[in-house]
Write an enzyme that holds these catalytic residues in place. Structure first.
Site, PDB file in Angstrom:
ATOM      1  CE  LYS A  49      -1.833   2.096   3.362  1.00  0.00           C
ATOM      2  NZ  LYS A  49      -2.574   2.400   4.556  1.00  0.00           N
ATOM      3  CG  ASP A  87      -6.852   5.143   2.703  1.00  0.00           C
ATOM      4  OD1 ASP A  87      -8.064   4.753   2.304  1.00  0.00           O
ATOM      5  OD2 ASP A  87      -6.635   6.391   2.899  1.00  0.00           O
TER       6      ASP A  87
END
Ligand code: SF4
Length: 215
Positions: free
Chosen positions: A123, A141
């Site tokens: 990420k 997220d």
């Protein structure tokens, strides 16, 4: 919960890009070194808090070389108002050391190399690539995860699976859709009391707004 249809997906894409097409991250940074640190600190922490922390950190350690030689306790004290600051400090130091020792002091800009840096998962790597290079990748997220599920774009249980699904569903404009979903989730489709009636421009495509009504 219902899934978004192809028509829904295209309408959501258009509306998100109309509203947020030019949006950029709310993290403050001036170069790749500052960006990767700000993104790493932002895990489980708000951008607002990260922006309060980073000026002093960047002043004390203005580049990867100075950070690689830093004292761990000093990094900890500079970032102590950040969640998980102990681990984050250790990772920042190890990340800087690896960049100096393995990459000659240049932060690598490809995903495979980025994820070998301590504290940098997929990420974080994707957010850095989205921000710095406009790469056509998705990053999930907490905001993107929530928005994707409320809009029926994903029914996956993990962030990584949701990322893969959103990548497949949208295919293009992923970096701009990522920014859009972050901001939409942060300010409109919030975790508590989302602004369904007053501000949501995606209400017609929402698959879960009923659960927020009439309480
Ligand atoms: S209607 Fe409410 S829950 Fe649904 S997408 Fe909009 S803000 Fe989110």
């Amino acid at each position: 919960m219902k899934k978004a249809t192809k028509r829904d997906v295209e309408a959501i894409r258009t509306l998100l890009l109309e509203r947020y097409g030019e949006a950029v991250s709310e993290l403050h940074y001036t170069n790749l070194y500052e960006l990767i640190i700000a993104v790493a600190l932002s895990a489980q922490c708000t951008d607002k808090r990260v922006n309060l922390i980073t000026p002093a950190l960047f002043k004390a350690y203005p580049n990867v070389q100075t950070l690689a030689c830093a004292d761990l306790e000093s990094i900890k004290s500079l970032i102590q108002s950040c969640s998980f600051f102990n681990n984050k400090a250790k990772n920042l130091l190890a990340m800087a050391k690896r960049v100096v020792e393995v990459y000659g002091g240049e932060i690598p800009l490809d995903e495979e190399a980025l994820i070998t840096l301590p504290g940098v998962g997929q990420k974080t790597a994707h957010v850095v690539l989205i921000e710095y290079t406009g790469a056509n990748v998705m990053a999930v997220d907490t905001h993107v995860f929530r928005v994707a599920h409320r809009l029926g774009l994903s029914q996956d249980e993990s962030a990584l699976k949701t990322e893969a699904t959103l990548t497949k569903v949208f295919k293009t404009d992923l970096h701009r859709l990522h920014q859009g979903m972050v901001l939409f989730g942060r300010y409109i489709c919030t975790a508590k009391n989302p602004k369904c009636e007053s501000e949501c421009f995606l209400q017609s495509y929402c698959k879960s707004k009923e659960s927020f009504k009439a309480r």
